[in-house]
Design a protein around this motif. Structure first.
Motif, mmCIF file in Angstrom:
data_model
loop_
_atom_site.group_PDB
_atom_site.id
_atom_site.type_symbol
_atom_site.label_atom_id
_atom_site.label_comp_id
_atom_site.label_asym_id
_atom_site.label_seq_id
_atom_site.Cartn_x
_atom_site.Cartn_y
_atom_site.Cartn_z
ATOM 1 N N LEU A 52 40.021 39.883 38.437
ATOM 2 C CA LEU A 52 40.676 38.585 38.284
ATOM 3 C C LEU A 52 40.020 37.626 39.258
ATOM 4 C CD1 LEU A 52 44.469 39.418 38.044
ATOM 5 C CD2 LEU A 52 42.965 38.591 36.246
ATOM 6 N N ARG A 74 47.970 38.738 41.610
ATOM 7 C CA ARG A 74 48.092 37.623 40.670
ATOM 8 C C ARG A 74 48.806 38.013 39.387
ATOM 9 N NH1 ARG A 74 42.921 34.307 42.171
ATOM 10 N NH2 ARG A 74 42.535 35.363 44.131
ATOM 11 N N ASN A 75 48.957 39.327 39.168
ATOM 12 C CA ASN A 75 49.653 39.790 37.968
ATOM 13 C C ASN A 75 51.015 40.406 38.272
ATOM 14 O OD1 ASN A 75 48.241 39.172 35.581
ATOM 15 N ND2 ASN A 75 46.648 40.649 36.096
ATOM 16 N N HIS A 113 53.720 39.049 38.613
ATOM 17 C CA HIS A 113 54.725 38.389 37.782
ATOM 18 C C HIS A 113 54.385 38.454 36.290
ATOM 19 C CE1 HIS A 113 57.055 36.631 41.063
ATOM 20 N NE2 HIS A 113 55.963 36.139 41.604
ATOM 21 N N ASN A 114 53.338 39.184 35.928
ATOM 22 C CA ASN A 114 52.938 39.288 34.515
ATOM 23 C C ASN A 114 53.778 40.397 33.875
ATOM 24 O OD1 ASN A 114 51.689 39.737 32.078
ATOM 25 N ND2 ASN A 114 49.602 39.746 32.890
ATOM 26 N N ARG A 128 52.009 43.281 46.009
ATOM 27 C CA ARG A 128 52.943 42.161 46.172
ATOM 28 C C ARG A 128 52.234 40.871 45.786
ATOM 29 N NH1 ARG A 128 55.527 40.531 52.020
ATOM 30 N NH2 ARG A 128 57.006 38.957 51.332
ATOM 31 N N LEU A 167 51.123 36.864 45.622
ATOM 32 C CA LEU A 167 50.650 35.946 46.671
ATOM 33 C C LEU A 167 51.785 35.325 47.467
ATOM 34 C CD1 LEU A 167 47.996 33.795 44.733
ATOM 35 C CD2 LEU A 167 47.553 35.715 46.258
ATOM 36 N N LEU A 189 59.874 34.626 31.140
ATOM 37 C CA LEU A 189 59.443 35.463 32.265
ATOM 38 C C LEU A 189 60.585 35.471 33.264
ATOM 39 C CD1 LEU A 189 55.763 34.416 32.956
ATOM 40 C CD2 LEU A 189 56.588 36.540 31.997
ATOM 41 N N ARG A 234 54.066 31.608 36.788
ATOM 42 C CA ARG A 234 53.795 33.005 37.132
ATOM 43 C C ARG A 234 52.592 33.558 36.385
ATOM 44 N NH1 ARG A 234 59.644 35.007 38.471
ATOM 45 N NH2 ARG A 234 60.535 32.970 38.703
ATOM 46 N N ASN A 235 52.146 32.853 35.356
ATOM 47 C CA ASN A 235 50.981 33.299 34.605
ATOM 48 C C ASN A 235 49.742 32.438 34.853
ATOM 49 O OD1 ASN A 235 51.453 35.720 33.170
ATOM 50 N ND2 ASN A 235 52.843 34.653 31.781
ATOM 51 N N HIS A 245 47.651 32.583 37.048
ATOM 52 C CA HIS A 245 46.530 33.443 37.448
ATOM 53 C C HIS A 245 46.275 34.558 36.426
ATOM 54 C CE1 HIS A 245 45.976 31.778 41.462
ATOM 55 N NE2 HIS A 245 47.253 31.909 41.728
ATOM 56 N N ASN A 246 46.954 34.537 35.297
ATOM 57 C CA ASN A 246 46.762 35.577 34.275
ATOM 58 C C ASN A 246 45.563 35.185 33.414
ATOM 59 O OD1 ASN A 246 46.896 37.290 32.096
ATOM 60 N ND2 ASN A 246 49.103 37.054 31.760
ATOM 61 N N TYR A 247 44.392 35.509 33.932
ATOM 62 C CA TYR A 247 43.170 34.997 33.321
ATOM 63 C C TYR A 247 42.913 35.611 31.952
ATOM 64 C CZ TYR A 247 42.637 33.248 38.059
ATOM 65 O OH TYR A 247 42.849 32.621 39.259
ATOM 66 N N SER A 263 52.230 29.385 44.284
ATOM 67 C CA SER A 263 51.581 29.061 45.559
ATOM 68 C C SER A 263 50.104 28.802 45.333
ATOM 69 C CB SER A 263 51.775 30.197 46.564
ATOM 70 O OG SER A 263 51.157 31.378 46.075
ATOM 71 N N TYR A 271 39.177 27.991 33.009
ATOM 72 C CA TYR A 271 39.216 29.168 32.136
ATOM 73 C C TYR A 271 39.501 28.759 30.696
ATOM 74 C CZ TYR A 271 38.763 33.153 35.300
ATOM 75 O OH TYR A 271 38.269 34.096 36.153
#
Lengths: 284, 284, 284, 284
Positions: free
Chosen positions: A69, A123-124, A126-127, A145, A147, D69, D123-124, D126-128, D148, D160
């Motif tokens: 990621l 980063r995931n 919360h996915n 955990r 970020l 989510l 929350r997503n 960063h879900n690349y 954050s 992306y």
């Protein structure tokens, strides 16, 4: 002074952990487990040489990402499924189990052959779509955990895994985002003490992402052990300067050896031997 | 396994510290120093009993505030100058030096008789008027990191003291303010490793304010020692439930004894004996 | 569309404010008040020229520090008491009241002649020794929110002033410390809306420290007015490039004029005229 | 005072935006766009009544999640694909386009029939894996800033999407995580000013998540418009007390009407009419 009564040392905070078996290693038991290796798998030579170096100095599992990621889409994103054959070969050659990041629910199936621990990156965390799916398979999951995740949110993310039926969960503290700039993140060792006391999950510490600074790794490995962590997740690269991702925070083989040398007396004081690679375990 | 070569253990991060003498104790030397006592001085009996309890279990200096910085003006603000006689009596009876907070430049003179270390609290780290004045006197100053101070700002605050001529400076990490709510602050042990490596100041850790949670104190005392701190600053109250300030985060005498018992094997591993109270030092 | 019924616009959040009179200006009333000027007073020419420029474009009070709280002891610390004569001369020449920072309780008396509003900076919000003393005199106090102060702590700091007897308190939001790096701080306009609704203090916004970025000043001045603030505190320097402190965040006279031009339609929509300098007020 | 020259007002920060068309509405053009509706679609009656209420008061697009989510796996997770028929019916009945969250790349195809804007939640961000897939389809994507996330990381997340070929990107600031507890998050309006000035993306503000406090919504809607945002994303529930998710932060229909009433004079001052529902647009 006697070190035999480890209960005296660990008794105040570490008596409920339910160990998780992964890649032939017990995480969360009496032995302290070090998972080490490169951020990303780059080539068979890179992975094999790093694996041998970390095993020589006490690691019992190998880390190495196939899918990364990366914040920037133009950065190296990992070898992807192409890396599976490399991972298989190195796993066979060294006997080390592999901990690798999973970033897409559709990769669970192709990676199941080669991955001993699925790592969910910060980063995931919360996915939840990914967590739900990982809850429905049986491999251990290392849950980092987020970020800026509250401890409570981290534990609820673990509930997503558990409620699907998978209770082979390993938590990993990797630093939280704060205003401080001398370190990449702020490693929250109080959170480790808290979850050791309030849950039964094994807990690892990732000082590589936690500080981002190789020179701070040895003291923070010592501190992580002393605070009660069950092990470490460390980025080691056989040649950090040529690393295709996160090279600036990876330890060299020599740096890793030094950190492990400084860690051993602390582990001895805690009554927790270093788990070591499978070969060593057999001969013990 | 040999522990005699402490340089092997501490060598990577702790070879530049210039010790500071305070109240007959050397802070930043080979010995590990614990300063313990109540948040606020409440009465002679309270201070004397707490002092004896902490000395029994390894503290070598006493903490205890005469002036408290309280968020709410209606909270107990400390006994003020009235407490000086109590402090003198307990100091004489126990031989323990006193570390007490200073909140106003006009108190330096009246407190100089009884205070061995002037503590600058986190809320006053940016109070440069106070720092300038403390730089012009000769007592040691314990400088806590501000609630949200960058490491660089903390070190520049120390420069305010040094540029006045006082180089008897002891740094103290006491947790930074983050989003996490299970702990009062987030204790930043990476910052301790950083300043140990990049400065020559002795560095203490205050896990009482750092976590605010008595049950996390023992593991974080162990971690602070392991990360390379030169000592601890701990709130201990002979009867936490009746404390007039910060009672919820103070250790009882028994809790302090337990934390020290868990700390000793770690210190042994690090090759750093606990300094202990003056009486013990004399007989060693 | 009618703008005459300002109650419709402001009714939801701004009906309890008790205005504070300072330097001939009412802060917290129907008129919107802009306090502008240099970070530090450097010379009579600098202060006078800046004062005239800001008055021309709508400021009704002058800011300018005699004592500066600088992170680095080697930075310019302000002219100190030497600046008092300059301040007096410019105040007499322009009729503008002066808002200046106070950093030491011992300066209250010498500054009382020339300062119309004592400003307590963010780094001193927790300096309760200073607050107690300011509570015992009668000049208005502008109380900035601390770098990482909870809203509740900010309001309790105001209680320190009130409990001493001084209720001429003006709050000022100036940004809080977060992880974001494109702005110097994160301006918390929600906090302004919150304190407007839950207290009777007038509230100003300082977008200069809040963002640290001149190009963001105009939009944030507009937003501060729209969210319900009673005015602004803005750093303006007649020649930002030569400023001896904080020049990188100061607006030029032209930048200030542009920000005020963009602010006026918003104020008109809110039914809140710009207060303007004393001369204009007389002629209105 | 003339408001006709909107360039004077907006000129300093808003002249590069490339509008994105979505659901018959232009986002990022001269008109200000409000997207409002429930956190989660619960029933046809709930969605239809809320849609009509928000359209009546100025919303031009409907929000409403099918997949939510939720931090806790035991919380209501949304109706899932079952909700598609409800969404279709309400969209047909009201003519309002739908903005709905997407949490799994495998949902893109089934949702494409009914969703006009795919929302990527904080929350997503960063879900690349999800972003890459959304970059390969053509619907507009509303990209919320992570809990954050640095501004720079937010803009790289947009890369992306763009690097996959989809440039119909709308940014949405929704508050960042800080230490403050009176608000759920800290709404960062400086970030809005920054991205308006440095990118060509339309930018919305979500004061519902940004503050979590209904009583602060009206002032922050006004501030968001004043700082230069192109529109708002607001949670409105026809009966907040019975809402199955986030009810505590949703506005009632009356609260939404009040916020819009207070917003209109600000928009008039800025020269930006409220876009309004499709029916109104046709008749204009």
């Amino acid at each position: 002074m006697s070190f035999t009564d480890s209960a005296a040392t660990r008794g105040s905070d570490d008596n409920r952990t339910e160990p998780v078996e992964a890649g032939g290693v017990l995480i969360g038991g009496r032995e302290f487990v070090v998972i080490a290796g490169p951020c990303a798998i780059e080539s068979e030579a890179q992975l094999l040489n790093t694996a041998r170096a970390v095993a020589d100095h006490g690691a019992s599992l190998l880390r190495g990402g196939l899918f990364k990621l990366r914040t920037d889409p133009r950065s190296f994103q990992g070898l992807g499924l192409v890396g599976i054959d490399i991972a298989k070969a190195v796993r066979a050659a060294t006997g080390l189990g592999l901990c690798a990041e999973i970033t897409d629910p559709r990769h669970i199936e192709p990676l199941s052959d080669v991955v001993d621990i699925f790592q969910v990156g910060a980063r995931n965390m919360h996915n939840y779509a990914l967590l739900k799916e990982l809850g429905q398979q049986s491999r251990p999951v290392l849950l980092k955990r987020g970020l800026s995740a509250l401890i409570d949110e981290w534990l609820l993310a673990a509930e997503y895994l558990k409620s699907g039926g998978n209770s082979r969960i390993i938590l990993c503290e990797r630093g939280i985002r704060t205003f401080e700039r001398r370190t990449r993140n702020t490693l929250d060792l109080s959170a480790v003490a808290y979850v050791k006391r309030h849950t039964s999950f094994p807990v690892l510490v990732d000082p590589s992402h936690g500080t981002g600074v190789p020179e701070l790794m040895a003291p923070l490995c010592r501190a992580a052990a002393a605070v009660g962590a069950d092990g470490l997740l460390i980025e080691v690269h056989i040649d950090p300067e040529t690393a295709r991702s996160d090279g600036e925070q990876a330890l060299s083989a020599a740096g890793f050896a030094q950190a492990m040398a400084e860690l051993r007396p602390i582990l001895f004081a805690l009554g927790r031997p270093l788990s070591g690679p499978p070969a060593n375990r057999r001969s013990r």
